[in-house]
Design an enzyme around this catalytic site. Structure first.
Site, PDB file in Angstrom:
ATOM      1  N   CYS A  75      -6.140 -32.034  18.948  1.00  0.00           N
ATOM      2  CA  CYS A  75      -5.027 -32.749  18.318  1.00  0.00           C
ATOM      3  C   CYS A  75      -5.164 -34.231  18.644  1.00  0.00           C
ATOM      4  O   CYS A  75      -5.055 -34.632  19.803  1.00  0.00           O
ATOM      5  CB  CYS A  75      -3.697 -32.219  18.849  1.00  0.00           C
ATOM      6  SG  CYS A  75      -2.243 -32.966  18.101  1.00  0.00           S
ATOM      7  N   GLU A 122      -6.746 -23.774  14.099  1.00  0.00           N
ATOM      8  CA  GLU A 122      -5.800 -23.442  15.171  1.00  0.00           C
ATOM      9  C   GLU A 122      -5.514 -24.681  15.995  1.00  0.00           C
ATOM     10  O   GLU A 122      -6.390 -25.527  16.201  1.00  0.00           O
ATOM     11  CB  GLU A 122      -6.407 -22.343  16.056  1.00  0.00           C
ATOM     12  CG  GLU A 122      -5.558 -21.928  17.250  1.00  0.00           C
ATOM     13  CD  GLU A 122      -5.867 -22.719  18.525  1.00  0.00           C
ATOM     14  OE1 GLU A 122      -5.062 -22.648  19.471  1.00  0.00           O
ATOM     15  OE2 GLU A 122      -6.902 -23.428  18.563  1.00  0.00           O
ATOM     16  N   ARG A 166       2.799 -17.911  24.749  1.00  0.00           N
ATOM     17  CA  ARG A 166       1.823 -18.925  24.347  1.00  0.00           C
ATOM     18  C   ARG A 166       1.936 -19.120  22.831  1.00  0.00           C
ATOM     19  O   ARG A 166       1.444 -18.298  22.048  1.00  0.00           O
ATOM     20  CB  ARG A 166       0.410 -18.472  24.725  1.00  0.00           C
ATOM     21  CG  ARG A 166      -0.676 -19.530  24.504  1.00  0.00           C
ATOM     22  CD  ARG A 166      -2.049 -18.947  24.816  1.00  0.00           C
ATOM     23  NE  ARG A 166      -3.075 -19.963  24.906  1.00  0.00           N
ATOM     24  CZ  ARG A 166      -3.406 -20.611  26.022  1.00  0.00           C
ATOM     25  NH1 ARG A 166      -2.789 -20.312  27.156  1.00  0.00           N
ATOM     26  NH2 ARG A 166      -4.347 -21.526  26.015  1.00  0.00           N
ATOM     27  N   ARG A 168       1.092 -21.014  19.377  1.00  0.00           N
ATOM     28  CA  ARG A 168       0.066 -21.828  18.721  1.00  0.00           C
ATOM     29  C   ARG A 168       0.299 -21.802  17.214  1.00  0.00           C
ATOM     30  O   ARG A 168       0.803 -20.811  16.674  1.00  0.00           O
ATOM     31  CB  ARG A 168      -1.341 -21.296  19.034  1.00  0.00           C
ATOM     32  CG  ARG A 168      -1.759 -21.458  20.499  1.00  0.00           C
ATOM     33  CD  ARG A 168      -1.906 -22.928  20.863  1.00  0.00           C
ATOM     34  NE  ARG A 168      -2.381 -23.122  22.230  1.00  0.00           N
ATOM     35  CZ  ARG A 168      -1.609 -23.291  23.289  1.00  0.00           C
ATOM     36  NH1 ARG A 168      -0.276 -23.228  23.138  1.00  0.00           N
ATOM     37  NH2 ARG A 168      -2.117 -23.515  24.489  1.00  0.00           N
TER      38      ARG A 168
END
Length: 353
Positions: A75, A122, A166, A168
């Site tokens: 990112c 992802e 988690r 995503r």
């Protein structure tokens, strides 16, 4: 099922690859810059093709043709100065301008050149809010408006599949129109979701797995926190609790779900500490338990040091999440697969053949 090929960009240790191999895909090209991640990747998948280190130096034409592009790209913020200037001057601009200098630019240029039938990207959940939403806006515009892909987005929490919270974001794209519905992917009921006992050595009564266990579920002593570190973590948590902050260690038992495993886990293990009973100092997860927490099978090799293993699993995708997405994509991908397109072969195609 018709065979299909894929490329594995920013591959890490191959978690996304495992998910797509599970539905019959064949990896034809890989990129991963970290030498320790390359070591683990090659120890699992072998040397059927080279693992390229710097994707920015690879021409798109030198990458083999493929049906699916997979990428867990970093990112990064996009500079909007150049875009704003071109807007003011009334000049056209596109992803080559918007994303130049970022690694998403390399994803986009490969997609533009090869036009794969499908893509899966992802990233962290916060991608949508990163840089005040500008990052996601440019990615979405690039994939949909400029490259012409039908895109679908969904944030998935891995605790449907493993005992870990988690979240995503996954971005699924198809070159042609489909009836794909990402929201129709059914997830396991959280009330009956997996718990830590499914991964912990002592709960599974694991035999000797050196250097992690000494047999009969006995975890090696080196994973128990030192008195000094345990005292520090307790004092740190008390300090922030008094200040009204939520910072502190995460202590789990067999019936709990863990916090998110991070790449910094090797530093003190504070986000996931395993209770060893009243009056006992807790311990870190072993690298093998971290592998299980990310959905990797026990036969998955761990050829690197504990420090590197913690970094690798902390940076990984959760394998069963990717496999579930791959299976949900499969019928739509199969509908798009056509006989090999006639085009000029790249030198990489010749090698792959």
């Amino acid at each position: 099922m018709a065979p299909f090929s894929f490329i594995d960009l920013f591959a890490g240790i191959g978690g996304i690859r495992l998910g797509f191999e599970a539905i019959g895909g064949r990896c034809v090209w890989t990129s991963e810059w970290n030498k320790f991640a390359q070591q683990t990747y090659i120890s699992r998948f072998g040397n059927e093709h080279a693992v390229e280190g710097d994707i920015t130096k690879v021409a798109a034409a030198d990458i083999p043709r493929h049906n699916v592009l997979l990428a867990g790209f970093p990112c990064q913020p996009f500079s909007i100065a150049g875009v704003s200037k071109k807007n003011a001057l009334g000049r056209a601009h596109g992803f080559a301008c918007d994303t130049q200098g970022t690694l998403f630019f390399d994803v986009a240029r490969i997609i533009e050149h090869h036009r794969p039938e499908a893509i899966l990207l992802e990233n962290v959940k916060n991608l949508k809010s990163h840089d005040k939403g500008n990052t996601f806006k440019i990615i979405q515009r690039t994939l949909e408006d400029e490259l012409g892909y039908e895109m679908h987005y969904r944030v998935i929490d891995a605790k449907h599949f493993v005992p870990q919270h988690r979240e995503r974001i996954f971005m699924v794209g198809f070159r042609d129109k489909t009836s794909f519905d990402f929201q129709a992917l059914k997830l396991r009921d959280l009330a009956s979701g997996p718990k830590m006992r499914e991964i912990l050595h002592e709960c599974r009564n694991d035999p000797a797995m050196p250097p992690y266990t000494e047999g009969e579920g006995k975890v090696a002593a080196k994973y128990t926190l030192t008195p000094r570190l345990w005292e520090y973590l307790q004092a740190y948590a008390a300090k922030h609790k008094a200040a009204g902050n939520g910072f502190g260690f995460g202590l789990v038992g067999p019936d709990d779900t863990a916090r998110t495993l991070s790449a910094r886990y090797h530093k003190d293990g504070s986000e996931i500490l395993v209770s060893q009973g009243p009056g006992m100092r807790p311990r870190r997860l072993t690298p093998r338990e971290c592998a299980r927490l990310m959905g990797y099978p026990d036969e998955f090799p761990i050829p690197v040091s504990d420090t590197q293993a913690y970094r690798q699993f902390g940076n990984s995708v959760v394998v069963p999440v990717v496999e579930a997405i791959a299976r949900h994509m499969e019928p739509h991908l199969q509908g798009l697969l056509k006989p090999a397109r006639k085009s000029r072969k790249s030198k990489a195609d010749a090698v792959a053949a």
